[in-house]
Write a protein that holds these residues in place. Structure first.
Motif, PDB file in Angstrom:
ATOM      1  N   GLU A  64       0.831  -1.207   0.000  1.00 21.96           N
ATOM      2  CA  GLU A  64       0.000   0.000   0.000  1.00 21.96           C
ATOM      3  C   GLU A  64       0.871   1.264   0.000  1.00 21.96           C
ATOM      4  OE1 GLU A  64      -2.053  -2.920   2.948  1.00 21.96           O
ATOM      5  OE2 GLU A  64      -0.015  -2.362   2.375  1.00 21.96           O
ATOM      6  N   ARG A  65       1.894   1.277   0.871  1.00 23.98           N
ATOM      7  CA  ARG A  65       2.750   2.469   0.972  1.00 23.98           C
ATOM      8  C   ARG A  65       3.543   2.676  -0.317  1.00 23.98           C
ATOM      9  NH1 ARG A  65       5.446   5.579   4.909  1.00 23.98           N
ATOM     10  NH2 ARG A  65       6.510   7.237   3.743  1.00 23.98           N
ATOM     11  N   ILE A  66       4.036   1.584  -0.899  1.00 22.69           N
ATOM     12  CA  ILE A  66       4.778   1.691  -2.153  1.00 22.69           C
ATOM     13  C   ILE A  66       3.885   2.278  -3.248  1.00 22.69           C
ATOM     14  CG2 ILE A  66       5.979   0.403  -3.954  1.00 22.69           C
ATOM     15  CD1 ILE A  66       6.850  -1.588  -1.774  1.00 22.69           C
ATOM     16  N   LEU A  67       2.653   1.772  -3.329  1.00 17.52           N
ATOM     17  CA  LEU A  67       1.719   2.292  -4.336  1.00 17.52           C
ATOM     18  C   LEU A  67       1.407   3.772  -4.098  1.00 17.52           C
ATOM     19  CD1 LEU A  67      -0.738  -0.737  -4.574  1.00 17.52           C
ATOM     20  CD2 LEU A  67       0.885   0.030  -6.328  1.00 17.52           C
ATOM     21  N   ASP A  68       1.283   4.170  -2.833  1.00 12.10           N
ATOM     22  CA  ASP A  68       1.044   5.580  -2.522  1.00 12.10           C
ATOM     23  C   ASP A  68       2.219   6.450  -2.980  1.00 12.10           C
ATOM     24  OD1 ASP A  68      -1.411   5.024  -1.423  1.00 12.10           O
ATOM     25  OD2 ASP A  68      -0.705   5.046   0.662  1.00 12.10           O
ATOM     26  N   GLU A  69       3.441   5.982  -2.722  1.00 11.51           N
ATOM     27  CA  GLU A  69       4.623   6.743  -3.132  1.00 11.51           C
ATOM     28  C   GLU A  69       4.693   6.859  -4.656  1.00 11.51           C
ATOM     29  OE1 GLU A  69       6.732   8.333  -1.215  1.00 11.51           O
ATOM     30  OE2 GLU A  69       5.937   7.644   0.714  1.00 11.51           O
ATOM     31  N   LEU A  70       4.377   5.769  -5.345  1.00  6.72           N
ATOM     32  CA  LEU A  70       4.385   5.797  -6.813  1.00  6.72           C
ATOM     33  C   LEU A  70       3.317   6.744  -7.357  1.00  6.72           C
ATOM     34  CD1 LEU A  70       4.862   1.984  -7.496  1.00  6.72           C
ATOM     35  CD2 LEU A  70       6.445   3.784  -8.203  1.00  6.72           C
ATOM     36  N   ALA A  71       2.141   6.691  -6.761  1.00  8.68           N
ATOM     37  CA  ALA A  71       1.035   7.533  -7.236  1.00  8.68           C
ATOM     38  C   ALA A  71       1.351   9.019  -7.096  1.00  8.68           C
ATOM     39  CB  ALA A  71      -0.235   7.180  -6.482  1.00  8.68           C
ATOM     40  N   ALA A  72       2.180   9.355  -6.113  1.00  5.25           N
ATOM     41  CA  ALA A  72       2.509  10.764  -5.863  1.00  5.25           C
ATOM     42  C   ALA A  72       3.603  11.289  -6.791  1.00  5.25           C
ATOM     43  CB  ALA A  72       2.946  10.931  -4.405  1.00  5.25           C
ATOM     44  N   LEU A  73       4.254  10.411  -7.539  1.00  2.17           N
ATOM     45  CA  LEU A  73       5.308  10.842  -8.455  1.00  2.17           C
ATOM     46  C   LEU A  73       4.705  11.583  -9.646  1.00  2.17           C
ATOM     47  CD1 LEU A  73       7.583   7.651  -8.528  1.00  2.17           C
ATOM     48  CD2 LEU A  73       8.053   9.818  -7.358  1.00  2.17           C
ATOM     49  N   PRO A  74       5.447  12.501 -10.232  1.00  5.97           N
ATOM     50  CA  PRO A  74       4.927  13.230 -11.412  1.00  5.97           C
ATOM     51  C   PRO A  74       4.780  12.319 -12.624  1.00  5.97           C
ATOM     52  CG  PRO A  74       7.227  13.813 -10.960  1.00  5.97           C
ATOM     53  CD  PRO A  74       6.764  12.994  -9.788  1.00  5.97           C
ATOM     54  N   ALA A  75       4.174  12.845 -13.659  1.00  2.00           N
ATOM     55  CA  ALA A  75       3.864  12.059 -14.857  1.00  2.00           C
ATOM     56  C   ALA A  75       5.109  11.543 -15.562  1.00  2.00           C
ATOM     57  CB  ALA A  75       3.024  12.904 -15.819  1.00  2.00           C
ATOM     58  N   ASP A  76       6.263  12.162 -15.294  1.00  2.00           N
ATOM     59  CA  ASP A  76       7.516  11.719 -15.923  1.00  2.00           C
ATOM     60  C   ASP A  76       7.855  10.276 -15.575  1.00  2.00           C
ATOM     61  OD1 ASP A  76       7.628  14.279 -16.830  1.00  2.00           O
ATOM     62  OD2 ASP A  76       9.245  14.929 -15.499  1.00  2.00           O
ATOM     63  N   TYR A  77       7.289   9.785 -14.491  1.00  2.18           N
ATOM     64  CA  TYR A  77       7.618   8.432 -14.020  1.00  2.18           C
ATOM     65  C   TYR A  77       6.508   7.445 -14.365  1.00  2.18           C
ATOM     66  CZ  TYR A  77      11.392  10.702 -11.511  1.00  2.18           C
ATOM     67  OH  TYR A  77      12.522  11.412 -11.202  1.00  2.18           O
ATOM     68  N   SER A  96       6.327   5.283 -16.698  1.00  2.00           N
ATOM     69  CA  SER A  96       6.829   3.953 -17.034  1.00  2.00           C
ATOM     70  C   SER A  96       7.109   3.137 -15.776  1.00  2.00           C
ATOM     71  CB  SER A  96       8.095   4.056 -17.885  1.00  2.00           C
ATOM     72  OG  SER A  96       9.144   4.684 -17.163  1.00  2.00           O
ATOM     73  N   LEU A  97       7.636   3.782 -14.735  1.00  2.00           N
ATOM     74  CA  LEU A  97       7.869   3.085 -13.467  1.00  2.00           C
ATOM     75  C   LEU A  97       6.555   2.638 -12.854  1.00  2.00           C
ATOM     76  CD1 LEU A  97       9.568   2.125 -11.075  1.00  2.00           C
ATOM     77  CD2 LEU A  97       9.596   4.491 -10.224  1.00  2.00           C
ATOM     78  N   LYS A 127       3.780   1.987 -14.429  1.00  2.00           N
ATOM     79  CA  LYS A 127       3.245   0.894 -15.245  1.00  2.00           C
ATOM     80  C   LYS A 127       3.985  -0.407 -14.969  1.00  2.00           C
ATOM     81  CE  LYS A 127       2.440  -0.488 -20.048  1.00  2.00           C
ATOM     82  NZ  LYS A 127       2.596  -0.109 -21.479  1.00  2.00           N
ATOM     83  N   ASP A 128       5.324  -0.334 -14.841  1.00  4.13           N
ATOM     84  CA  ASP A 128       6.112  -1.534 -14.585  1.00  4.13           C
ATOM     85  C   ASP A 128       5.758  -2.148 -13.238  1.00  4.13           C
ATOM     86  OD1 ASP A 128       7.354  -1.218 -16.985  1.00  4.13           O
ATOM     87  OD2 ASP A 128       9.237  -0.413 -16.162  1.00  4.13           O
ATOM     88  N   PHE A 129       5.513  -1.303 -12.251  1.00  5.39           N
ATOM     89  CA  PHE A 129       5.166  -1.846 -10.936  1.00  5.39           C
ATOM     90  C   PHE A 129       3.763  -2.452 -10.962  1.00  5.39           C
ATOM     91  CE2 PHE A 129       4.177  -2.118  -6.471  1.00  5.39           C
ATOM     92  CZ  PHE A 129       5.404  -2.463  -5.908  1.00  5.39           C
ATOM     93  N   GLN A 130       2.858  -1.817 -11.685  1.00  5.31           N
ATOM     94  CA  GLN A 130       1.509  -2.361 -11.806  1.00  5.31           C
ATOM     95  C   GLN A 130       1.547  -3.739 -12.466  1.00  5.31           C
ATOM     96  OE1 GLN A 130      -1.176   0.153 -13.947  1.00  5.31           O
ATOM     97  NE2 GLN A 130      -2.982  -1.070 -13.459  1.00  5.31           N
ATOM     98  N   GLU A 131       2.362  -3.889 -13.496  1.00  2.58           N
ATOM     99  CA  GLU A 131       2.508  -5.186 -14.158  1.00  2.58           C
ATOM    100  C   GLU A 131       3.137  -6.215 -13.227  1.00  2.58           C
ATOM    101  OE1 GLU A 131       4.775  -4.383 -17.635  1.00  2.58           O
ATOM    102  OE2 GLU A 131       3.084  -3.504 -18.756  1.00  2.58           O
ATOM    103  N   PHE A 132       4.106  -5.767 -12.441  1.00  5.11           N
ATOM    104  CA  PHE A 132       4.737  -6.677 -11.477  1.00  5.11           C
ATOM    105  C   PHE A 132       3.721  -7.179 -10.457  1.00  5.11           C
ATOM    106  CE2 PHE A 132       6.490  -6.902  -7.139  1.00  5.11           C
ATOM    107  CZ  PHE A 132       7.285  -8.038  -7.272  1.00  5.11           C
ATOM    108  N   VAL A 133       2.881  -6.277  -9.952  1.00  6.10           N
ATOM    109  CA  VAL A 133       1.878  -6.675  -8.969  1.00  6.10           C
ATOM    110  C   VAL A 133       0.904  -7.689  -9.568  1.00  6.10           C
ATOM    111  CG1 VAL A 133      -0.078  -5.861  -7.595  1.00  6.10           C
ATOM    112  CG2 VAL A 133       2.062  -4.582  -7.579  1.00  6.10           C
TER     113      VAL A 133
END
Length: 376
Positions: free
Chosen positions: A112-125, A127-128, A130-136
């Motif tokens: 949950e915390r990892i997903l929250d941190e990813l969601a807060a990143l700007p649009a430049d990230y 690809s990261l 998307k890659d984490f979503q595919e990994f999950v």
């Protein structure tokens, strides 16, 4: 994706996450003679980080405890003064997370915390993300395989497929509607009573009754036949609450076997301050190895004086008597975990107790910590 591949991919994704968060990342670094998954720095902050794949969406507390303890031991062995953090691939129930962080004195990030941190990143990230979503998504298929292979599954049944990922983030843990179920209603009442019960000798009886109710809620099927204020043979000393252990619970079965005891004592000290060595010495008189009552859980309101543990070490070393020193914080943790255990059992629609999510993990860890601190 097998478990080894999952670990490697999770490792790489977490390194990319720390880089995106602005950390200077050193991967698989040697700290002395110990290899750590990552050492990361940002400004004045220095972290040692371990990345751990747990092939279960919401693993039991016993599994989490072992995984976190192993990761922490790796980092402690470095002797570094850097802060420690563990990133886990799985979801974490709030009660589990609270206890793990408190017990191991480190920061823990679940899915949950990892997903929250990813969601807060700007649009430049993107690809990261998307890659984490595919990994999950792939990891959840691995979790399903693990679930089907679990020894707890009923032979010949098939585990249901996990629900699809709702967009990017997963749904947070949400409490069930427990309605008027007695077991769940006790939880809030006990927590409130623990907070509201006044301290001091004039309220000792109320505290003893409260502890008896808490023990019944936590372990009522296994700690039975309570004998409050049961006097000893000579009628001079008394034990606050003595229990007989009914077999069937892994923790209590192991404890009674290892310490050759038939009775478990809960001594209640409703003091305004932490207990001192004198309370250990006075209680030690009726913790009797020969009478097969060699284990005492000494419960008080505050953390004990540091010399109280030295007295407990002496009782263990010289007489084989185990004193487990607990305070209100342990009780709150166990109440949280028991509530989570009951909720998850209700979700599974089972009447069988799930020992992987058991509040006895708090007691087992307290005993282990005590034994490892005791000198020769």
């Amino acid at each position: 994706m097998n478990l080894r591949e999952a670990q490697q991919r999770f490792h790489r994704l977490c390194l990319r996450l720390f880089d995106a968060l602005g950390y200077e990342v050193a991967a698989e670094t040697l700290q002395g003679e110990v290899r750590i998954d990552a050492s990361v720095r940002k400004d004045e902050e220095h972290l040692l980080v371990e990345f751990v794949v747990v092939p279960a969406r919401r693993p039991g507390l016993g599994i989490l405890r072992d995984k976190v303890a192993g990761a922490r031991a790796q980092m402690v062995e470095t002797g570094s003064s850097a802060r420690q953090r563990v990133l886990l691939s799985c979801m974490l129930d709030p009660a589990h997370l609270e206890w793990l962080q408190s017990e191991f004195d480190m920061e823990i990030w679940g899915r949950e915390r990892i997903l929250d941190e990813l969601a807060a990143l700007p649009a430049d990230y993107q690809s990261l993300k998307k890659d984490f979503q595919e990994f999950v998504a792939k990891l959840r298929r691995l979790e399903l395989v693990t679930l089907r292979a679990s020894k707890n599954d009923v032979a010949g049944t098939t585990a249901p497929a996990p629900p699809p990922l709702p967009g990017f983030a997963e749904s947070p843990v949400s409490p069930l509607d427990f309605g008027e179920a007695e077991e769940f209603s006790k939880y809030g009442d006990l927590r409130k009573r623990l907070v509201d019960t006044k301290r001091g000798p004039s309220h000792a009886k109320a505290y003893e009754v409260l502890i008896q109710d808490i023990v019944r809620y936590l372990f009522g099927d296994f700690l039975v036949d309570p004998r409050p204020q049961r006097r000893t043979e000579r009628g001079l000393d008394f034990m606050d609450i003595t229990y007989r252990v009914r077999s069937g619970h892994p923790f209590w079965d192991t404890l009674t076997r290892d310490f050759r005891t038939r009775a478990i004592i809960f001594e209640c000290k409703n003091y305004t301050k932490g207990i001192t060595p004198s309370q250990i010495y006075s209680t030690e008189r009726y913790v009797n190895v020969g009478a097969l009552r060699s284990v005492c859980f000494l419960v008080s309101r505050e953390k004990p004086h540091e010399h109280a543990e030295l007295a407990a070490f002496g009782a263990m070393r010289e007489g084989g008597k185990l004193f487990v020193l607990l305070d209100d914080s342990h009780l709150h943790q166990m109440l949280n975990i028991r509530e989570t255990q009951l909720r998850r059992e209700a979700e599974k629609k089972t009447l069988k107790r799930d020992f992987e999510d058991d509040p006895s993990e708090v007691l087992d860890q307290a005993i282990y910590d005590f034994l490892t601190r005791m000198g020769r």
